[in-house]
Design a protein around this motif. Sequence first.
Motif, PDB file in Angstrom:
ATOM      1  N   ASP A 390       0.840  -1.204   0.000  1.00  0.00           N
ATOM      2  CA  ASP A 390       0.000   0.000   0.000  1.00  0.00           C
ATOM      3  C   ASP A 390       0.872   1.250   0.000  1.00  0.00           C
ATOM      4  O   ASP A 390       0.566   2.239  -0.664  1.00  0.00           O
ATOM      5  CB  ASP A 390      -0.901   0.016   1.235  1.00  0.00           C
ATOM      6  CG  ASP A 390      -1.975  -1.052   1.150  1.00  0.00           C
ATOM      7  OD1 ASP A 390      -2.260  -1.500   0.018  1.00  0.00           O
ATOM      8  OD2 ASP A 390      -2.515  -1.436   2.194  1.00  0.00           O
ATOM      9  N   ARG A 407     -11.271  11.148  -5.099  1.00  0.00           N
ATOM     10  CA  ARG A 407     -10.932  10.068  -4.177  1.00  0.00           C
ATOM     11  C   ARG A 407     -11.259   8.683  -4.741  1.00  0.00           C
ATOM     12  O   ARG A 407     -10.493   7.745  -4.621  1.00  0.00           O
ATOM     13  CB  ARG A 407     -11.719  10.313  -2.888  1.00  0.00           C
ATOM     14  CG  ARG A 407     -11.427   9.358  -1.777  1.00  0.00           C
ATOM     15  CD  ARG A 407     -12.390   9.664  -0.638  1.00  0.00           C
ATOM     16  NE  ARG A 407     -12.273   8.657   0.406  1.00  0.00           N
ATOM     17  CZ  ARG A 407     -11.409   8.711   1.381  1.00  0.00           C
ATOM     18  NH1 ARG A 407     -10.576   9.716   1.449  1.00  0.00           N
ATOM     19  NH2 ARG A 407     -11.363   7.771   2.297  1.00  0.00           N
ATOM     20  N   GLN A 408     -12.420   8.609  -5.388  1.00  0.00           N
ATOM     21  CA  GLN A 408     -12.847   7.317  -5.909  1.00  0.00           C
ATOM     22  C   GLN A 408     -11.898   6.838  -7.012  1.00  0.00           C
ATOM     23  O   GLN A 408     -11.505   5.671  -7.047  1.00  0.00           O
ATOM     24  CB  GLN A 408     -14.259   7.447  -6.458  1.00  0.00           C
ATOM     25  CG  GLN A 408     -14.916   6.096  -6.718  1.00  0.00           C
ATOM     26  CD  GLN A 408     -16.373   6.257  -7.074  1.00  0.00           C
ATOM     27  OE1 GLN A 408     -16.996   7.257  -6.744  1.00  0.00           O
ATOM     28  NE2 GLN A 408     -16.918   5.284  -7.759  1.00  0.00           N
ATOM     29  N   THR A 410      -8.840   7.737  -7.375  1.00  0.00           N
ATOM     30  CA  THR A 410      -7.552   7.418  -6.760  1.00  0.00           C
ATOM     31  C   THR A 410      -7.574   6.014  -6.174  1.00  0.00           C
ATOM     32  O   THR A 410      -6.639   5.242  -6.346  1.00  0.00           O
ATOM     33  CB  THR A 410      -7.236   8.439  -5.651  1.00  0.00           C
ATOM     34  OG1 THR A 410      -7.203   9.731  -6.230  1.00  0.00           O
ATOM     35  CG2 THR A 410      -5.906   8.134  -5.004  1.00  0.00           C
ATOM     36  N   ARG A 411      -8.682   5.706  -5.522  1.00  0.00           N
ATOM     37  CA  ARG A 411      -8.778   4.379  -4.923  1.00  0.00           C
ATOM     38  C   ARG A 411      -8.739   3.301  -6.011  1.00  0.00           C
ATOM     39  O   ARG A 411      -8.106   2.262  -5.865  1.00  0.00           O
ATOM     40  CB  ARG A 411     -10.066   4.280  -4.110  1.00  0.00           C
ATOM     41  CG  ARG A 411      -9.995   3.196  -3.049  1.00  0.00           C
ATOM     42  CD  ARG A 411     -11.188   3.222  -2.140  1.00  0.00           C
ATOM     43  NE  ARG A 411     -12.423   3.050  -2.856  1.00  0.00           N
ATOM     44  CZ  ARG A 411     -13.494   3.813  -2.701  1.00  0.00           C
ATOM     45  NH1 ARG A 411     -13.466   4.813  -1.867  1.00  0.00           N
ATOM     46  NH2 ARG A 411     -14.599   3.578  -3.384  1.00  0.00           N
ATOM     47  N   LYS A 412      -9.405   3.591  -7.101  1.00  0.00           N
ATOM     48  CA  LYS A 412      -9.436   2.626  -8.194  1.00  0.00           C
ATOM     49  C   LYS A 412      -8.027   2.431  -8.769  1.00  0.00           C
ATOM     50  O   LYS A 412      -7.623   1.316  -9.081  1.00  0.00           O
ATOM     51  CB  LYS A 412     -10.380   3.144  -9.273  1.00  0.00           C
ATOM     52  CG  LYS A 412     -10.718   2.111 -10.325  1.00  0.00           C
ATOM     53  CD  LYS A 412     -11.802   2.638 -11.224  1.00  0.00           C
ATOM     54  CE  LYS A 412     -12.283   1.569 -12.196  1.00  0.00           C
ATOM     55  NZ  LYS A 412     -12.898   0.445 -11.524  1.00  0.00           N
ATOM     56  N   ASP A 415      -5.959   0.397  -6.473  1.00  0.00           N
ATOM     57  CA  ASP A 415      -6.372  -0.992  -6.596  1.00  0.00           C
ATOM     58  C   ASP A 415      -5.805  -1.618  -7.869  1.00  0.00           C
ATOM     59  O   ASP A 415      -5.293  -2.737  -7.857  1.00  0.00           O
ATOM     60  CB  ASP A 415      -7.915  -1.028  -6.604  1.00  0.00           C
ATOM     61  CG  ASP A 415      -8.430  -2.411  -6.912  1.00  0.00           C
ATOM     62  OD1 ASP A 415      -8.117  -3.315  -6.137  1.00  0.00           O
ATOM     63  OD2 ASP A 415      -9.117  -2.581  -7.942  1.00  0.00           O
TER      64      ASP A 415
ATOM     65  N   THR B   9     -13.027   8.732   7.903  1.00  0.00           N
ATOM     66  CA  THR B   9     -13.274   8.502   6.484  1.00  0.00           C
ATOM     67  C   THR B   9     -14.548   9.212   6.060  1.00  0.00           C
ATOM     68  O   THR B   9     -14.668   9.673   4.932  1.00  0.00           O
ATOM     69  CB  THR B   9     -13.401   6.995   6.188  1.00  0.00           C
ATOM     70  OG1 THR B   9     -14.346   6.448   7.085  1.00  0.00           O
ATOM     71  CG2 THR B   9     -12.089   6.304   6.330  1.00  0.00           C
ATOM     72  N   THR B  13     -14.989  11.727   2.803  1.00  0.00           N
ATOM     73  CA  THR B  13     -15.975  11.324   1.808  1.00  0.00           C
ATOM     74  C   THR B  13     -17.051  12.374   1.683  1.00  0.00           C
ATOM     75  O   THR B  13     -17.503  12.693   0.596  1.00  0.00           O
ATOM     76  CB  THR B  13     -16.588   9.982   2.212  1.00  0.00           C
ATOM     77  OG1 THR B  13     -15.557   9.069   2.410  1.00  0.00           O
ATOM     78  CG2 THR B  13     -17.532   9.483   1.128  1.00  0.00           C
ATOM     79  N   THR B  81     -13.775   1.022   4.137  1.00  0.00           N
ATOM     80  CA  THR B  81     -13.764   1.154   2.675  1.00  0.00           C
ATOM     81  C   THR B  81     -15.149   0.858   2.103  1.00  0.00           C
ATOM     82  O   THR B  81     -15.617   1.546   1.195  1.00  0.00           O
ATOM     83  CB  THR B  81     -12.725   0.201   2.067  1.00  0.00           C
ATOM     84  OG1 THR B  81     -11.461   0.455   2.679  1.00  0.00           O
ATOM     85  CG2 THR B  81     -12.604   0.405   0.570  1.00  0.00           C
ATOM     86  N   THR B  84     -17.261   3.936   2.761  1.00  0.00           N
ATOM     87  CA  THR B  84     -16.997   5.079   1.871  1.00  0.00           C
ATOM     88  C   THR B  84     -17.439   4.773   0.435  1.00  0.00           C
ATOM     89  O   THR B  84     -17.880   5.667  -0.281  1.00  0.00           O
ATOM     90  CB  THR B  84     -15.503   5.452   1.868  1.00  0.00           C
ATOM     91  OG1 THR B  84     -14.741   4.289   1.614  1.00  0.00           O
ATOM     92  CG2 THR B  84     -15.086   6.042   3.182  1.00  0.00           C
ATOM     93  N   THR B  85     -17.345   3.507   0.026  1.00  0.00           N
ATOM     94  CA  THR B  85     -17.817   3.148  -1.313  1.00  0.00           C
ATOM     95  C   THR B  85     -19.310   3.444  -1.436  1.00  0.00           C
ATOM     96  O   THR B  85     -19.773   4.040  -2.416  1.00  0.00           O
ATOM     97  CB  THR B  85     -17.551   1.654  -1.592  1.00  0.00           C
ATOM     98  OG1 THR B  85     -16.156   1.408  -1.472  1.00  0.00           O
ATOM     99  CG2 THR B  85     -18.008   1.266  -2.994  1.00  0.00           C
TER     100      THR B  85
END
Lengths: 464, 337
Positions: A390, A407-408, A410-412, A415, B9, B13, B81, B84-85
């Motif tokens: 990580d 953010r989304q 970035t998370r993708k 991953d 979080t 978010t 997670t 937040t998703t």
Amino acid sequence: MATPTLYLGLGRRLDGPGTSHKRLVPARHLVTHGVVVGMTGSGKTGLLAVTLEEALRAGIPALVIDVKGDLPNLALAPPLGDAEALAPWLEEADGDDERPLGDRVAEAVGARDRALTAWGLGGSEVEAFRARTRVRVLTPGSTAGEPLHVLSSLERRSPLWDVDPESARAALSAAVSLVLRLVGRDPEPARSRDHVLLAVLAERRLRGGQSADLASLLADLERPPIDELGALPLETFLPRSERRSLSVALNTLLASPTFETWRQGATLDVGAWLAPDAEGRTQAVVVSVAHLDDEERALVLGVLLEETLAWVRSLPGSQQLRALVVFDEVYGFLPPHPANPPTKRPLVALMKQARAFGVGVVVATQNPMDLDYRALGNAGVWCVGRLQTDADRARVVDGLTGGGVDRQATRKLVDTLGRLAPRWFVLRDAHDGDEPGLLQVRSTITLLRGPMTRGEMRRVAGAA
Amino acid sequence: MSLTDIQTTTNSTATQTKTIHSTDKDTTTMNPADPQTSATQSPVDSAAIEDRFISAFKRREGAIAAVPADALQSLNLDVPTVYTTIVGAVPHLQSLRSDLTKSLPGFDLSLIDGLVDDALALGSAHARWKIATEMGASLPEMMAEATRQRDRLYLHAQALVDVGLFQQSSLDEIKRTGSYRGVAFEVISLVQLFSDGWARVSAKTAITSADVLAGSDAADRLTAAVAERDAQPKASAAAAVTRQKAFTLLAQHYDRVRQAVSFLRWNEGDADVIAPSLYAGRGNGNHKSNKAAEPAQPGGAVAPPASPTTPIMPATHTVDPKALADAGLPGASPYLS
């Protein structure tokens, strides 16, 4: 003249379904440098090899720094379908493979032909690559490849002393450090009194139009031409007994047959290396230091990079990519503060300044935590393969996104970096203004095999 | 993890959510965890935030309890997670309400409305489970302290044996074991030894009465903590089941929403962007993605590969030798199978 492009492989959107497309990166985009990151086995070396092949096909010369021993393989580009040329370089069969050598060679030839053809590279492209490029493998401190006179900046006077004494001084300092390391003394310029005295004596000679070979420096140590150093009498700064000790050590070095290998071979002249050869071929010079220990590597590469920086500063400005400097496995050579190996200063300076002169630097590492942030911040092209931890993924995400992705996304991205298959990278080219995309690296024209042994390097050098 | 972790979080978010959908009351302007809001409400009303989780759990408690045991889904995801998703997806889902009504008249829109509550309830259940399982977390520290006390008392007791003030047989029982109960027992035995002979040895040892009392306290604390730990499985098992049921409820509701979104956005192909899988990157053993697209020519039109937006990967990321063999050809899968 059209801007040359580098065909790295197939590109694909990171998000959403879509067709793949030929991924072409304009060569000039690399003047803002590139960073390749990925865990072992992710395909970093393959991507570097493809980048170098494309640069050479476009007539752009390259200086390649090789720490692992993989990149001398660039010299191996047999014609398609040529079993005889390929056979000597085939890997040893594993224990389960009892087929005759001929069968294995035929299979390897077929696999290479199919792969390159699938990527749109046929016999004519391979032949053109062979005809228009020349790859030299230099091995400082060894005669396995072409030997390299790493002390040439000390012993052979550079014209830089007349036009850019600062760059010449930096190169001299690196060479003095290497000499001191070879005699087992403190090589740190800011700390070592031996270093200060030798550098002052050498510069005095070089500025006066003479060479500063070790024999001359020995004489100067015995009968110093200066009385003071800084504000102190020389006798106080470094007493006669210590000067004698230093001169004895240098004399032992001079008399050592092993040391001869450091002082013979090609002159450290980056400008000449990267000019077309006598037959007009574009050159790639691979400086391989895989055979040296860690400290020797750092010092030799420090000398090389200082020379490279001095050469870059002597060039006129350019927006086009004039040459490429590629450093595979830069781990430990460009570390974050406070670590400061001899390679760091010239590398950081190259990544900050070389773009104005049309020289791009591409570094590769499996450990992004170990890269100096100033170097990372200057890179415009990022290629990131699979990363396991990580922390590593978080470290590279800013570089990949330019800090502008939500953010989304970035998370993708984080991953995705954990799941990429070998030879797949997330590519971001800041010049495109595009979001990151996926890159599947094409097959290499040259043989991508394991690290080259000294014996194999001798064969390459002999064939050349 | 505690509610505080989830609140952290939530803060980030919520900020993101606000930029996406500034009119959504549930997730933005009414969110007490919004840092911009809380900046004007000092101090931050953490009780109110915690209350949101607890209140949501109470609202969902009946539905959670009603999840049958044979329907439970294993929870191998990071709960913050997941949370937040969901919170990130809801504003996008809300914007599809009218399209969903037109295209899927039978679809229950309350599933979308309830997703945030489902996620908050899971957060609450997760926090309770965490508290239940962390009760024994301080045991190693207590063990270290008791061991230190034992070794010190033993060393000085041995010195007193050497000068004939204690009997060697008194120390023979002290085996200096490494188990929690063993160490507690040994400290108690040494405390007893010093206590019984205190009048005789107090003037001849560096051990003070405070040392003896400290040893006694350390042994008592360790014994009590071990007893608490032994009773813990029952409490933590109940909390784990509740947590798993809360997750199952959320996952079932979210799956139905994702199915509807996939139908609605089939041609656009962005269903996974609007409602990302909770398992993105974790995998479920489905090997659909192993099927690499047909090799294609780099220069021409290339067949779409297995979609990179629906990565369904096994958790272990093992490498398929076949996939590796094909890795060099154009069009192979970007992901490990």
